[in-house]
Design an enzyme around this catalytic site. Structure first.
Site, PDB file in Angstrom:
ATOM      1  N   ARG A  49     -72.146 -13.300 -53.692  1.00 57.15           N
ATOM      2  CA  ARG A  49     -72.947 -12.077 -53.663  1.00 57.15           C
ATOM      3  C   ARG A  49     -73.781 -11.972 -52.395  1.00 57.15           C
ATOM      4  NH1 ARG A  49     -73.493 -13.506 -59.154  1.00 57.15           N
ATOM      5  NH2 ARG A  49     -75.481 -14.554 -58.718  1.00 57.15           N
ATOM      6  N   LYS A 149     -61.825 -24.380 -66.508  1.00 62.28           N
ATOM      7  CA  LYS A 149     -62.053 -24.367 -67.942  1.00 62.28           C
ATOM      8  C   LYS A 149     -63.523 -24.040 -68.193  1.00 62.28           C
ATOM      9  CE  LYS A 149     -64.379 -28.432 -68.485  1.00 62.28           C
ATOM     10  NZ  LYS A 149     -65.662 -28.617 -69.183  1.00 62.28           N
ATOM     11  N   HIS A 179     -59.164 -30.903 -65.115  1.00 65.08           N
ATOM     12  CA  HIS A 179     -59.064 -31.988 -64.143  1.00 65.08           C
ATOM     13  C   HIS A 179     -58.727 -33.329 -64.782  1.00 65.08           C
ATOM     14  CE1 HIS A 179     -63.388 -32.612 -65.137  1.00 65.08           C
ATOM     15  NE2 HIS A 179     -63.153 -33.864 -64.804  1.00 65.08           N
ATOM     16  N   GLU A 217     -71.082 -40.101 -71.907  1.00 67.74           N
ATOM     17  CA  GLU A 217     -71.706 -39.791 -70.627  1.00 67.74           C
ATOM     18  C   GLU A 217     -73.205 -40.083 -70.696  1.00 67.74           C
ATOM     19  OE1 GLU A 217     -69.716 -36.135 -68.519  1.00 67.74           O
ATOM     20  OE2 GLU A 217     -70.120 -35.580 -70.592  1.00 67.74           O
ATOM     21  N   ASP A 236     -67.038 -27.561 -74.457  1.00 69.65           N
ATOM     22  CA  ASP A 236     -67.015 -28.067 -73.092  1.00 69.65           C
ATOM     23  C   ASP A 236     -66.041 -29.224 -72.923  1.00 69.65           C
ATOM     24  OD1 ASP A 236     -67.953 -28.162 -70.386  1.00 69.65           O
ATOM     25  OD2 ASP A 236     -69.187 -29.895 -70.902  1.00 69.65           O
ATOM     26  N   HIS A 241     -60.722 -31.141 -72.479  1.00 72.57           N
ATOM     27  CA  HIS A 241     -60.285 -32.437 -71.952  1.00 72.57           C
ATOM     28  C   HIS A 241     -59.690 -33.350 -73.020  1.00 72.57           C
ATOM     29  CE1 HIS A 241     -62.145 -31.156 -68.332  1.00 72.57           C
ATOM     30  NE2 HIS A 241     -63.376 -31.517 -68.611  1.00 72.57           N
ATOM     31  N   LYS A 327     -73.512 -36.342 -74.405  1.00 76.21           N
ATOM     32  CA  LYS A 327     -74.453 -36.474 -73.292  1.00 76.21           C
ATOM     33  C   LYS A 327     -75.565 -37.452 -73.670  1.00 76.21           C
ATOM     34  CE  LYS A 327     -72.454 -33.159 -70.890  1.00 76.21           C
ATOM     35  NZ  LYS A 327     -71.649 -33.455 -69.686  1.00 76.21           N
TER      36      LYS A 327
END
Length: 467
Positions: A49, A149, A179, A217, A236, A241, A327
């Protein structure tokens, strides 16, 4: 990796100054350049932008590479920087900004027949309008378009997006990136199994007790709290994945490793995924999540999910696939563990989960084989032992990060490691019961291994990581 040399290419990066471009796409593209894997004639056009001069965009990319690598070196950087342009003013159906003008200038250098590759490193909500704008402004014909994704955020959203994209593009033009499919060790799942009869012969329910796909993670979500609070771990990570890696483990041997055969084998096994039972899913939310700026005060977004997946086909019927991610957990890892059944005779009392073939998907990847060996001595006893094979240690190994591999595949037109809409439709069907009736997230302490309830999910076995 296919080594076909592509012709002149214009690579248009939408969202060029965003977080994904900074962390993944721009470093991958620079790696392709210094490894000599780009075509002889190419330009990268950033779009956003803002209205950045070309030199300001080049400085931005230099800063990105300095922070995230590979570090820019004088000679290669100068050659790379000369091929970076910026087209500001945004891009939508009503107003293309300056993109058409910049592409026109680039085409005057390479000719009208150069390949257009559009990479949508933008939020999922922008996929539909950006695709429509590509069609409206004549940038879709013959182009390849890469979508990050998640491709949709619900079964209905997936169907709507799929229709909108196919109204502009043919399926062969579409590259839906995940990925995890580009990781070296994910590909090693195929090579180890299909190139070695010792593993091919045991790859079924008679020999395999269970499979664990575990991606804990330590990361927080503070740098993308607003996005994450609207998404959560299920959308997510699980339906993207982890489902895709499960398909890589479970697929039937394809007729060949050509793109069409590999994709068909992957999508066929996803169709056999049994819809998840919410009673076999544990959701969690780390303590303090609701205090993160950008998170709703009463958010019930899941930051953790553990699930039991069943695959209803002859090869895998009765074998549970345990999937886990979250997480703020105790450590970060990306591991697939194939747990073999414990022999019943003639040795008695052998420990369970002692024969494990595991794949670390992190970095360049590693294969580990854990087994029981006879302990030298007078007594008849066994001891666990592990054999490790780091893939980077193989002779002449040239491991590349997943985004590097996948972007190269786009440049040469190889769709083997990209998802298809039929497989995504089946993945959304499998997750739908959890989306319709999600379990209430259980609080867990940051730095722990998540809710204790997840240990009951896998009982009488145990998670091989951490617990």
């Amino acid at each position: 990796m296919a080594m076909t040399t592509p012709g002149p290419t214009l690579f248009v990066l939408f969202g060029a100054t965003g977080d994904l471009a900074k962390r993944m796409v721009l470093p991958a593209f620079y790696t392709l350049a210094i490894e000599g894997l780009l075509p002889a004639d190419w330009l990268l056009i950033g779009n956003g932008r803002g209205d950045l001069p070309h030199e300001s965009f080049r400085q931005h990319v230099h800063d990105v590479l300095t922070e995230f690598g590979p570090p820019p070196k004088a000679g290669p950087w100068r050659e790379f920087a000369d091929r970076l342009l910026f087209a500001g003013g945004g891009f939508n159906v009503d107003d293309p900004g300056s993109l058409l003008d910049v592409i026109g200038e680039a085409r005057s250098r390479f000719g009208a027949g150069c390949q257009l590759v559009h990479y949508l490193a933008v939020p999922p909500v922008a996929f539909e309008p950006t695709t429509s704008a590509l069609g409206k402004h004549g940038l879709a014909a013959g182009a390849r378009v890469v979508y990050e994704k998640p491709f949709g955020t619900s079964p209905r959203g997936f169907r709507s997006l799929n229709r909108a994209v196919h109204a502009v593009l043919d399926e062969q033009q579409i590259y839906r990136i995940d990925h995890f499919l580009g990781k070296e060790a994910t590909q090693e799942l195929h090579m180890l199994r299909f190139a070695n009869e010792i593993f091919a012969a045991m790859w079924d329910r008679r020999h395999i007790e269970s499979v664990q796909i575990d991606v804990p993670e330590t990361l927080d979500i503070a740098d993308r709290a607003e996005f994450y609070d609207a998404t959560g771990a299920v959308l997510d990570m699980l339906v993207t994945h982890l489902f895709q890696v499960a398909a890589e483990v479970a697929m039937e041997p394809p007729a060949s490793l050509a793109a069409a055969d590999l994709q068909s084998a992957r999508e066929q096994v996803i169709r056999a995924f049994r819809p998840l039972d919410p009673a076999e899913v544990v959701l969690g939310q780390f303590e303090g999540y609701r205090q993160v700026p950008g998170v709703k005060p009463r958010s019930r977004t899941d930051t953790y999910v553990a699930a039991k997946l069943w695959i209803d086909n002859p090869r895998w019927r009765g074998v549970p696939f345990f999937l886990r991610t979250g997480k703020r957990l105790a450590e970060s890892a990306q591991r697939v563990s194939v747990v073999l059944r414990t022999p019943q005779a003639p040795l008695r009392g052998l420990p369970t989960q002692a024969n494990v073939l595991s794949f670390s998907l992190s970095g360049s990847g590693e294969i580990d084989l854990t087994l029981l060996a006879g302990k030298p001595g007078i007594e008849l006893a066994v001891e666990p032992a592990t054999i490790a094979l780091p893939l980077a240690g193989l002779p002449d190994a040239e491991p590349l990060p997943p985004y590097v591999r996948l972007i190269h595949d786009v440049l040469v037109g190889d769709r083997s490691l990209f998802t298809r809409p039929d497989g995504l439709a089946s993945a959304w069907r499998a997750i739908k019961p959890v989306l319709d009736a999600p379990p209430r997230p259980v609080r867990y302490a940051p730095g722990s291994w998540g809710p204790a309830k997840a240990r009951k999910l896998i009982a009488p076995g145990r998670w091989l990581l951490g617990q």
